[in-house]
Structure formats: structure tokens, C-alpha cells
Design a protein around this motif. Structure first.
Motif, PDB file in Angstrom:
ATOM      1  N   GLN A 116       7.814  12.963  -0.253  1.00 19.99           N
ATOM      2  CA  GLN A 116       7.462  13.642  -1.501  1.00 19.99           C
ATOM      3  C   GLN A 116       7.611  15.148  -1.321  1.00 19.99           C
ATOM      4  O   GLN A 116       7.286  15.686  -0.260  1.00 19.99           O
ATOM      5  CB  GLN A 116       6.013  13.350  -1.908  1.00 19.99           C
ATOM      6  CG  GLN A 116       5.743  11.946  -2.404  1.00 19.99           C
ATOM      7  CD  GLN A 116       4.290  11.768  -2.809  1.00 19.99           C
ATOM      8  OE1 GLN A 116       3.426  11.590  -1.947  1.00 19.99           O
ATOM      9  NE2 GLN A 116       4.012  11.814  -4.098  1.00 19.99           N
ATOM     10  N   LEU A 117       8.069  15.811  -2.378  1.00 20.08           N
ATOM     11  CA  LEU A 117       8.132  17.266  -2.384  1.00 20.08           C
ATOM     12  C   LEU A 117       8.023  17.714  -3.836  1.00 20.08           C
ATOM     13  O   LEU A 117       8.913  17.455  -4.646  1.00 20.08           O
ATOM     14  CB  LEU A 117       9.427  17.780  -1.764  1.00 20.08           C
ATOM     15  CG  LEU A 117       9.549  19.311  -1.688  1.00 20.08           C
ATOM     16  CD1 LEU A 117       8.468  19.887  -0.778  1.00 20.08           C
ATOM     17  CD2 LEU A 117      10.933  19.710  -1.197  1.00 20.08           C
TER      18      LEU A 117
ATOM     19  N   THR B 128      -3.101   3.826  -2.314  1.00 16.11           N
ATOM     20  CA  THR B 128      -3.181   2.884  -3.427  1.00 16.11           C
ATOM     21  C   THR B 128      -2.582   1.536  -3.064  1.00 16.11           C
ATOM     22  O   THR B 128      -1.464   1.471  -2.544  1.00 16.11           O
ATOM     23  CB  THR B 128      -2.415   3.447  -4.644  1.00 16.11           C
ATOM     24  OG1 THR B 128      -2.974   4.713  -5.013  1.00 16.11           O
ATOM     25  CG2 THR B 128      -2.497   2.503  -5.829  1.00 16.11           C
ATOM     26  N   ALA B 129      -3.330   0.477  -3.342  1.00 13.18           N
ATOM     27  CA  ALA B 129      -2.781  -0.883  -3.235  1.00 13.18           C
ATOM     28  C   ALA B 129      -2.018  -1.153  -4.530  1.00 13.18           C
ATOM     29  O   ALA B 129      -2.601  -1.557  -5.541  1.00 13.18           O
ATOM     30  CB  ALA B 129      -3.900  -1.899  -3.019  1.00 13.18           C
TER      31      ALA B 129
ATOM     32  N   PRO C  83       2.979  14.148  -7.168  1.00 10.82           N
ATOM     33  CA  PRO C  83       4.370  14.283  -7.621  1.00 10.82           C
ATOM     34  C   PRO C  83       5.167  13.007  -7.347  1.00 10.82           C
ATOM     35  O   PRO C  83       4.662  12.059  -6.728  1.00 10.82           O
ATOM     36  CB  PRO C  83       4.894  15.458  -6.798  1.00 10.82           C
ATOM     37  CG  PRO C  83       4.030  15.504  -5.586  1.00 10.82           C
ATOM     38  CD  PRO C  83       2.682  14.989  -6.003  1.00 10.82           C
ATOM     39  N   ALA C  84       6.399  12.996  -7.802  1.00  8.60           N
ATOM     40  CA  ALA C  84       7.266  11.830  -7.621  1.00  8.60           C
ATOM     41  C   ALA C  84       7.553  11.598  -6.136  1.00  8.60           C
ATOM     42  O   ALA C  84       7.413  12.489  -5.308  1.00  8.60           O
ATOM     43  CB  ALA C  84       8.560  12.017  -8.391  1.00  8.60           C
TER      44      ALA C  84
ATOM     45  N   VAL D   9       0.841  -1.191   0.000  1.00  9.50           N
ATOM     46  CA  VAL D   9       0.000   0.000   0.000  1.00  9.50           C
ATOM     47  C   VAL D   9       0.882   1.248   0.000  1.00  9.50           C
ATOM     48  O   VAL D   9       1.802   1.356   0.805  1.00  9.50           O
ATOM     49  CB  VAL D   9      -0.949   0.003   1.223  1.00  9.50           C
ATOM     50  CG1 VAL D   9      -1.682   1.326   1.343  1.00  9.50           C
ATOM     51  CG2 VAL D   9      -1.945  -1.148   1.105  1.00  9.50           C
ATOM     52  N   HIS D  10       0.587   2.181  -0.904  1.00 11.10           N
ATOM     53  CA  HIS D  10       1.407   3.381  -1.070  1.00 11.10           C
ATOM     54  C   HIS D  10       0.624   4.647  -0.726  1.00 11.10           C
ATOM     55  O   HIS D  10      -0.602   4.692  -0.851  1.00 11.10           O
ATOM     56  CB  HIS D  10       1.885   3.509  -2.523  1.00 11.10           C
ATOM     57  CG  HIS D  10       2.998   2.599  -2.882  1.00 11.10           C
ATOM     58  ND1 HIS D  10       3.912   2.874  -3.882  1.00 11.10           N
ATOM     59  CD2 HIS D  10       3.375   1.391  -2.380  1.00 11.10           C
ATOM     60  CE1 HIS D  10       4.795   1.894  -3.979  1.00 11.10           C
ATOM     61  NE2 HIS D  10       4.483   0.975  -3.081  1.00 11.10           N
ATOM     62  N   TYR D  11       1.349   5.689  -0.336  1.00 12.61           N
ATOM     63  CA  TYR D  11       0.813   7.034  -0.170  1.00 12.61           C
ATOM     64  C   TYR D  11       0.963   7.786  -1.490  1.00 12.61           C
ATOM     65  O   TYR D  11       1.874   7.510  -2.288  1.00 12.61           O
ATOM     66  CB  TYR D  11       1.570   7.795   0.930  1.00 12.61           C
ATOM     67  CG  TYR D  11       3.065   7.799   0.709  1.00 12.61           C
ATOM     68  CD1 TYR D  11       3.667   8.715  -0.155  1.00 12.61           C
ATOM     69  CD2 TYR D  11       3.891   6.853   1.323  1.00 12.61           C
ATOM     70  CE1 TYR D  11       5.031   8.697  -0.392  1.00 12.61           C
ATOM     71  CE2 TYR D  11       5.252   6.830   1.092  1.00 12.61           C
ATOM     72  CZ  TYR D  11       5.816   7.749   0.231  1.00 12.61           C
ATOM     73  OH  TYR D  11       7.158   7.723  -0.017  1.00 12.61           O
ATOM     74  N   GLU D  12       0.076   8.757  -1.729  1.00 12.30           N
ATOM     75  CA  GLU D  12       0.170   9.659  -2.877  1.00 12.30           C
ATOM     76  C   GLU D  12      -0.419  11.010  -2.470  1.00 12.30           C
ATOM     77  O   GLU D  12      -1.640  11.166  -2.418  1.00 12.30           O
ATOM     78  CB  GLU D  12      -0.558   9.111  -4.108  1.00 12.30           C
ATOM     79  CG  GLU D  12       0.052   7.846  -4.693  1.00 12.30           C
ATOM     80  CD  GLU D  12      -0.552   7.475  -6.045  1.00 12.30           C
ATOM     81  OE1 GLU D  12      -1.335   8.286  -6.591  1.00 12.30           O
ATOM     82  OE2 GLU D  12      -0.236   6.381  -6.558  1.00 12.30           O
ATOM     83  N   ALA D  13       0.420  11.982  -2.187  1.00 11.29           N
ATOM     84  CA  ALA D  13      -0.034  13.308  -1.772  1.00 11.29           C
ATOM     85  C   ALA D  13      -0.568  14.078  -2.976  1.00 11.29           C
ATOM     86  O   ALA D  13       0.073  14.113  -4.034  1.00 11.29           O
ATOM     87  CB  ALA D  13       1.116  14.082  -1.143  1.00 11.29           C
ATOM     88  N   GLU D  14      -1.737  14.717  -2.810  1.00  8.30           N
ATOM     89  CA  GLU D  14      -2.360  15.405  -3.947  1.00  8.30           C
ATOM     90  C   GLU D  14      -3.140  16.640  -3.503  1.00  8.30           C
ATOM     91  O   GLU D  14      -3.693  16.675  -2.398  1.00  8.30           O
ATOM     92  CB  GLU D  14      -3.318  14.463  -4.691  1.00  8.30           C
ATOM     93  CG  GLU D  14      -2.694  13.136  -5.060  1.00  8.30           C
ATOM     94  CD  GLU D  14      -3.406  12.423  -6.198  1.00  8.30           C
ATOM     95  OE1 GLU D  14      -4.293  13.036  -6.825  1.00  8.30           O
ATOM     96  OE2 GLU D  14      -3.054  11.256  -6.457  1.00  8.30           O
TER      97      GLU D  14
END
Length: 261
Positions: A196-197, A148-149, A231-232, A112-117
Motif C-alpha cells: 500500500q502507498l 480484517t477477516a 488507502p487502496a 485475513v487482510h492488512y489495512e494500514a491507517e
């Protein structure tokens, strides 16, 4: 204006966030709003301390429309090409949680991942919005984490389970109604360490592009949310982690990852 949604003594309300303590979060107050704020916030003058309430998701969207691969470096880090048109998918309303609520690690995933938006919140019923009217239909902006899985995203042709499981869409802590989204810092930390930045100026498609694109296909209603991409720097989360998404001019969305009971 920053508008929060919260519960106190079993009641749910909206309130305008006020700083009454010289920048100290403990000094934040909520001026309770009469009714629902989309058509214009009417402050009641009745105030409560933020520390005395439970923050809820700032909106209850009928749908969350998310955009994939909207930052070139993020697309590259996962070995993907930048799509010719905006890539969209849905996260259901049942995936939405607020700041402080737990992200429940799903039993069917091991990655499971993080994704800042940056999240765009719609403020009025609209369809086929012309570019020059986009700002008129936006209520404001908030922080989002497109949890996200990743293993399911890779193994299943559709992203419904990978992106739409319960607690996979943290939003908050509130909506900022007065903000220029064109060049904001987007940051994610895990256990206090930066992961992330990026800046919204790095988005391939702007907020205007995305609202036009999405509203061409579907009616948007007040409270609906458009996620603008990440972002990446995405990476895995583990049970016990605390993940925080901070966006310049808005605030910080914080959630802890727990094991499914």
C-alpha cells in the motif's frame, strides 16, 4: 514529541523518545515520564535505551472507533460505493496490541487482510467537539493496522468478529504529539515488499470531520483512538508474514503473523 509506552523489569511506564545515536534506531533513548502524559509530559531525566525495554501499545483505549471506506480507491477496489456519511464501527480494547507483538491468525477465517491507517489519539475528555476545537482534544497520532477477516466481513452482517478479534488492532510504535496530519505518506509492506502507498490528503473526510462526527454520538476519553481509513492496496496475510505500517513523521509499526496455538 514522541511518547512511547513500555515495560521494563516488570514495570510499565511512558517515556519521551530521544535520538542519541545519529538516526540509528539502536541509539534511541526513552526519558521516563512522571505519571500519565495526557495532561502534560513531565520528564524525569531518568533514561533507558529503547533496545532494553519492551514496547507496549502506546495507549490503552476504552474504545477504538474505526472509519470504513474513507479513501475512494479503496472503496472501489472492494466493489463498494463511497458512503454518504462516515461509516463507523468498533474494535474492542482486547484487539489492541503493540509493535513487535504477534498477530494471531484466527481459526475461523481463511482470508485475513492488512489495512494500514493513521490513528488519532484523543487526549482529553470531550463530547460534541466543534470543528475549531478538534486540535485541542487530540493528544497525537500513531500507526495502525486494521487487520480484517475479509471472508467474515462479507458473510456476516455485523463486522464485530471480522474486525474485532484478538490481536486485530496493532498500534504503535509510539504517539507523535506534534504533527500535521493533512498530507502524510501511509505505506504498508509485507515481507519487505510494498503493498500500500497513499497519502492522508486522499481521505474523503479529514481528521477534523471524523472527530466532529464521532464525538456527536459519544463521549471520548483520553487514550481513545479513531482509525481514519485505509488507502487502496489491501490484501491477504499468511502465517509467517511480517507486516509493517509506516507513516511519515511517526515511524513504523511492525508485527509478525503467527498460527493460533
Amino acid at each position: 514529541m514522541r511518547i512511547a509506552r513500555f515495560s521494563i523489569d516488570g514495570n510499565v511506564a511512558f517515556g519521551a523518545v530521544e535520538d542519541a545515536g545519529g538516526g540509528d534506531p539502536a541509539g534511541l533513548l526513552l526519558d521516563i515520564i512522571k505519571g500519565v502524559p495526557y495532561s502534560g509530559a513531565q520528564l524525569s531525566g531518568t533514561k533507558v535505551r529503547l533496545s532494553e525495554v519492551r514496547l507496549l501499545p502506546p495507549v490503552l483505549p476504552s474504545k477504538v472507533v474505526a472509519v470504513g471506506r474513507n479513501y475512494a480507491e479503496h472503496a472501489a477496489e472492494l466493489g463498494n460505493e463511497v458512503p454518504e456519511a462516515a461509516m463507523t464501527f468498533f474494535k474492542p480494547s482486547t484487539s489492541v496490541i503493540g509493535s513487535g507483538d504477534p498477530i494471531v491468525y484466527p481459526h475461523f477465517s481463511d482470508d485475513v487482510h492488512y489495512e494500514a491507517e493513521l490513528a488519532v489519539v484523543i487526549g482529553t475528555l470531550c463530547r460534541e467537539v466543534p470543528r475549531e476545537r478538534v486540535r485541542d482534544v487530540i493528544y497525537g497520532y500513531t500507526c495502525a493496522n486494521d487487520v480484517t477477516a475479509r471472508d467474515l466481513q462479507k458473510s456476516e452482517k455485523q463486522w464485530a468478529r471480522a474486525k474485532g478479534f484478538d490481536t486485530s488492532c496493532p498500534l504503535g510504535p509510539w504517539v507523535e504529539t506534534e504533527l500535521d496530519p493533512s498530507d502524510l505518506t501511509v505505506q504498508c509492506t509485507v515481507n519487505g515488499l510494498q503493498r500500500q502507498l497513499g497519502r492522508t490528503s486522499e481521505m474523503i473526510r479529514t481528521v477534523e470531520d471524523l472527530v466532529v462526527h464521532v464525538s456527536e454520538a459519544m463521549t471520548l476519553v483520553p487514550g481513545d483512538v479513531i482509525l481514519t481509513g485505509t488507502p487502496a492496496g489491501v490484501g491477504p496475510l499468511s502465517v509467517g508474514d511480517e507486516v509493517a505500517v509506516t507513516i511519515e513523521g511517526i515511524g513504523t509499526l511492525t508485527n509478525k503473523v503467527i498460527k493460533r496455538g
